[in-house]
Write a protein that holds these residues in place. Structure first.
Motif, PDB file in Angstrom:
ATOM      1  N   GLU A   8       0.830  -1.206   0.000  1.00  0.00           N
ATOM      2  CA  GLU A   8       0.000   0.000   0.000  1.00  0.00           C
ATOM      3  C   GLU A   8       0.865   1.257   0.000  1.00  0.00           C
ATOM      4  OE1 GLU A   8      -2.539  -0.539   3.360  1.00  0.00           O
ATOM      5  OE2 GLU A   8      -3.986  -1.796   2.255  1.00  0.00           O
ATOM      6  N   ALA A   9       1.971   1.225   0.742  1.00  0.00           N
ATOM      7  CA  ALA A   9       2.872   2.379   0.768  1.00  0.00           C
ATOM      8  C   ALA A   9       3.566   2.561  -0.585  1.00  0.00           C
ATOM      9  CB  ALA A   9       3.905   2.210   1.880  1.00  0.00           C
ATOM     10  N   LEU A  10       4.014   1.459  -1.188  1.00  0.00           N
ATOM     11  CA  LEU A  10       4.641   1.538  -2.508  1.00  0.00           C
ATOM     12  C   LEU A  10       3.651   2.042  -3.554  1.00  0.00           C
ATOM     13  CD1 LEU A  10       6.694  -1.771  -2.375  1.00  0.00           C
ATOM     14  CD2 LEU A  10       7.683   0.510  -2.736  1.00  0.00           C
ATOM     15  N   ASP A  11       2.406   1.610  -3.438  1.00  0.00           N
ATOM     16  CA  ASP A  11       1.386   2.061  -4.386  1.00  0.00           C
ATOM     17  C   ASP A  11       1.094   3.554  -4.233  1.00  0.00           C
ATOM     18  OD1 ASP A  11       1.076  -0.371  -5.624  1.00  0.00           O
ATOM     19  OD2 ASP A  11      -0.757  -0.925  -4.546  1.00  0.00           O
ATOM     20  N   ARG A  12       1.265   4.075  -3.038  1.00  0.00           N
ATOM     21  CA  ARG A  12       1.094   5.517  -2.859  1.00  0.00           C
ATOM     22  C   ARG A  12       2.271   6.288  -3.452  1.00  0.00           C
ATOM     23  NH1 ARG A  12      -0.846   3.762   2.223  1.00  0.00           N
ATOM     24  NH2 ARG A  12       1.181   4.149   3.224  1.00  0.00           N
ATOM     25  N   ARG A  13       3.458   5.733  -3.302  1.00  0.00           N
ATOM     26  CA  ARG A  13       4.657   6.393  -3.844  1.00  0.00           C
ATOM     27  C   ARG A  13       4.713   6.274  -5.360  1.00  0.00           C
ATOM     28  NH1 ARG A  13       9.329   8.426  -1.760  1.00  0.00           N
ATOM     29  NH2 ARG A  13      11.282   8.188  -2.897  1.00  0.00           N
ATOM     30  N   TYR A  14       4.314   5.109  -5.876  1.00  0.00           N
ATOM     31  CA  TYR A  14       4.325   4.851  -7.323  1.00  0.00           C
ATOM     32  C   TYR A  14       2.935   4.352  -7.742  1.00  0.00           C
ATOM     33  CZ  TYR A  14       9.294   4.668  -6.116  1.00  0.00           C
ATOM     34  OH  TYR A  14      10.551   4.949  -5.613  1.00  0.00           O
ATOM     35  N   PRO A  15       1.962   5.252  -7.814  1.00  0.00           N
ATOM     36  CA  PRO A  15       0.595   4.821  -8.134  1.00  0.00           C
ATOM     37  C   PRO A  15       0.537   3.985  -9.413  1.00  0.00           C
ATOM     38  CG  PRO A  15       0.590   7.100  -7.428  1.00  0.00           C
ATOM     39  CD  PRO A  15       2.031   6.714  -7.563  1.00  0.00           C
ATOM     40  N   ARG A  16      -0.276   2.955  -9.372  1.00  0.00           N
ATOM     41  CA  ARG A  16      -0.347   2.047 -10.517  1.00  0.00           C
ATOM     42  C   ARG A  16      -0.906   2.725 -11.757  1.00  0.00           C
ATOM     43  NH1 ARG A  16      -2.019  -3.821  -7.795  1.00  0.00           N
ATOM     44  NH2 ARG A  16      -0.925  -3.456  -5.821  1.00  0.00           N
ATOM     45  N   ASP A  17      -1.754   3.745 -11.579  1.00  0.00           N
ATOM     46  CA  ASP A  17      -2.315   4.399 -12.767  1.00  0.00           C
ATOM     47  C   ASP A  17      -1.326   5.360 -13.424  1.00  0.00           C
ATOM     48  OD1 ASP A  17      -2.389   6.421 -10.884  1.00  0.00           O
ATOM     49  OD2 ASP A  17      -4.518   6.858 -11.120  1.00  0.00           O
ATOM     50  N   TRP A  18      -0.112   5.487 -12.863  1.00  0.00           N
ATOM     51  CA  TRP A  18       0.947   6.216 -13.557  1.00  0.00           C
ATOM     52  C   TRP A  18       1.658   5.344 -14.581  1.00  0.00           C
ATOM     53  CZ3 TRP A  18       4.052   9.106  -9.138  1.00  0.00           C
ATOM     54  CH2 TRP A  18       3.203  10.069  -8.561  1.00  0.00           C
ATOM     55  N   ALA A  19       1.464   4.043 -14.509  1.00  0.00           N
ATOM     56  CA  ALA A  19       2.147   3.121 -15.423  1.00  0.00           C
ATOM     57  C   ALA A  19       1.555   3.216 -16.830  1.00  0.00           C
ATOM     58  CB  ALA A  19       2.041   1.690 -14.913  1.00  0.00           C
ATOM     59  N   GLU A  20       2.379   2.875 -17.821  1.00  0.00           N
ATOM     60  CA  GLU A  20       1.895   2.801 -19.199  1.00  0.00           C
ATOM     61  C   GLU A  20       0.821   1.718 -19.300  1.00  0.00           C
ATOM     62  OE1 GLU A  20       2.789   4.764 -21.683  1.00  0.00           O
ATOM     63  OE2 GLU A  20       4.356   5.860 -20.597  1.00  0.00           O
ATOM     64  N   SER A  21      -0.083   1.864 -20.273  1.00  0.00           N
ATOM     65  CA  SER A  21      -1.213   0.937 -20.394  1.00  0.00           C
ATOM     66  C   SER A  21      -0.761  -0.498 -20.637  1.00  0.00           C
ATOM     67  CB  SER A  21      -2.144   1.392 -21.522  1.00  0.00           C
ATOM     68  OG  SER A  21      -1.453   1.447 -22.750  1.00  0.00           O
ATOM     69  N   TRP A  22       0.406  -0.673 -21.267  1.00  0.00           N
ATOM     70  CA  TRP A  22       0.896  -2.009 -21.588  1.00  0.00           C
ATOM     71  C   TRP A  22       1.651  -2.647 -20.417  1.00  0.00           C
ATOM     72  CZ3 TRP A  22       6.019  -1.747 -20.682  1.00  0.00           C
ATOM     73  CH2 TRP A  22       6.661  -0.506 -20.871  1.00  0.00           C
ATOM     74  N   ASP A  23       1.912  -1.875 -19.387  1.00  0.00           N
ATOM     75  CA  ASP A  23       2.767  -2.334 -18.298  1.00  0.00           C
ATOM     76  C   ASP A  23       1.986  -3.186 -17.307  1.00  0.00           C
ATOM     77  OD1 ASP A  23       5.142  -2.573 -16.957  1.00  0.00           O
ATOM     78  OD2 ASP A  23       5.224  -0.513 -16.248  1.00  0.00           O
ATOM     79  N   ARG A  24       2.721  -3.932 -16.491  1.00  0.00           N
ATOM     80  CA  ARG A  24       2.116  -4.777 -15.464  1.00  0.00           C
ATOM     81  C   ARG A  24       2.863  -4.536 -14.158  1.00  0.00           C
ATOM     82  NH1 ARG A  24      -0.807  -4.454 -18.923  1.00  0.00           N
ATOM     83  NH2 ARG A  24      -1.790  -6.051 -20.218  1.00  0.00           N
ATOM     84  N   VAL A  25       2.234  -3.793 -13.253  1.00  0.00           N
ATOM     85  CA  VAL A  25       2.909  -3.391 -12.025  1.00  0.00           C
ATOM     86  C   VAL A  25       2.063  -3.766 -10.811  1.00  0.00           C
ATOM     87  CG1 VAL A  25       4.092  -1.480 -13.181  1.00  0.00           C
ATOM     88  CG2 VAL A  25       1.872  -1.077 -12.100  1.00  0.00           C
ATOM     89  N   GLY A  26       2.676  -3.629  -9.641  1.00  0.00           N
ATOM     90  CA  GLY A  26       1.974  -3.935  -8.400  1.00  0.00           C
ATOM     91  C   GLY A  26       2.384  -5.282  -7.831  1.00  0.00           C
ATOM     92  N   LEU A  27       1.548  -5.809  -6.938  1.00  0.00           N
ATOM     93  CA  LEU A  27       1.823  -7.104  -6.317  1.00  0.00           C
ATOM     94  C   LEU A  27       1.621  -8.218  -7.334  1.00  0.00           C
ATOM     95  CD1 LEU A  27       2.532  -8.567  -3.644  1.00  0.00           C
ATOM     96  CD2 LEU A  27       0.068  -8.752  -3.224  1.00  0.00           C
ATOM     97  N   VAL A  28       2.655  -8.999  -7.547  1.00  0.00           N
ATOM     98  CA  VAL A  28       2.614 -10.094  -8.525  1.00  0.00           C
ATOM     99  C   VAL A  28       2.181 -11.389  -7.853  1.00  0.00           C
ATOM    100  CG1 VAL A  28       3.966 -11.410 -10.207  1.00  0.00           C
ATOM    101  CG2 VAL A  28       4.451  -8.978  -9.838  1.00  0.00           C
TER     102      VAL A  28
END
Length: 282
Positions: A8-28
């Motif tokens: 949750e803290a990482l998602d606040r620092r690097y919000p997932r909606d900042w990623a490119e549409s083709w990217d896959r970020v967050g908890l894997v």
């Protein structure tokens, strides 16, 4: 502290909606309620860094490059990615990825690269649009050198300050060209060659430059170019993430220095027989 807390803290620092549409970020993968006492930060989640995490007793890997960027049809343990995932799940190690959302962040991947090179007065090379727009965010950075340097000297400085790799640092352009303003981009950067030209920078440093784009860029009068290993250009960011995690949670964080650049050998002319001569293996 749990995986969920850190994610949750990482998602606040690097919000997932900042990623490119083709990217896959967050908890894997990983149990969100599993406790976290140690974190390993890596550029690539590969067998070598997975084994490092297990040897260290890490509960969470924070990686820059996505493990599952492209679709797969199987996670069977006899496949490359399947083996990695099975190994992590069996060891109860979670995996989190921050990729293009960390590239565009401020501070982000290119800020860490620029800092290693001593650049100041940073601004985005390509300002962010959409959800990430504003507050100095964007891809790449442009900054000022503390004092002017010839291209050849700056290439040597980059080689000294970035993590060493077999490929080292290559430069394209007049070796005596004096540099004052430098653009950088962590990772592959040839899609921003025109942006580097428009920026008025004297040089542009990134990874994965190719023959024809570089040749045409120089012929059109663009800034000098420096090509570094992809891993080396993004490794400095890990120190920033680790420092932030330690300050945020007081957790034990280890930064991986395992060189995951695929190029492992550099041969120079002095090591080889002259063209047409037979190599003596005796």
């Amino acid at each position: 502290m749990t995986v969920r807390t850190v994610v949750e803290a990482l998602d606040r620092r690097y919000p997932r909606d900042w990623a490119e549409s083709w990217d896959r970020v967050g908890l894997v993968l990983g149990d969100p309620d599993h406790a976290v006492a140690r974190v390993l930060c890596v550029v690539d989640c590969v067998p070598e860094t997975v084994e490092q995490a297990l040897d260290l007793g890490a509960d969470l890997i924070v990686a820059h490059h996505p493990l599952l960027l492209k679709p797969v049809s199987s996670l069977a343990p006899d496949t490359y990615k399947g083996r990695i995932i099975h190994r992590l799940i069996k060891a109860d190690v979670a995996l989190y990825t921050a990729h293009t959302n960390a590239d565009v962040a401020n501070p982000g991947v290119s800020d860490a690269l620029a800092a290693r090179l001593g650049l100041t007065a940073l601004r985005p090379l390509v300002p962010a649009e959409g959800a990430a727009a504003g507050e100095g965010r964007g891809l790449g950075r442009i900054g000022e050198l503390p004092e002017p340097l010839p291209l050849a000297a700056f290439a040597r400085l980059a080689a000294a300050r970035l993590p060493a790799t077999a490929g080292g640092v290559r430069a394209a352009g007049d070796p005596e060209r004096v540099l004052r303003t430098v653009a950088v981009c962590g990772g592959a950067g040839d899609s921003f060659l025109s942006a580097a030209t428009r920026s008025g920078a004297d040089a542009y440093l990134c990874a994965d430059l190719r023959h024809h784009p570089v040749s045409e860029h120089l012929a059109d009068g663009g800034p000098a170019l420096l090509d570094v290993a992809h891993w080396a250009s993004e490794r400095p960011w890990l120190d920033d993430v680790a420092a932030w995690l330690r300050a945020e949670f007081g957790v034990d964080v280890v930064v991986s220095d395992i060189d995951t650049d695929p190029w492992t050998v550099q041969a120079v002319a002095a090591d080889l027989p002259a063209f047409g001569e037979k190599e003596n293996h005796s």
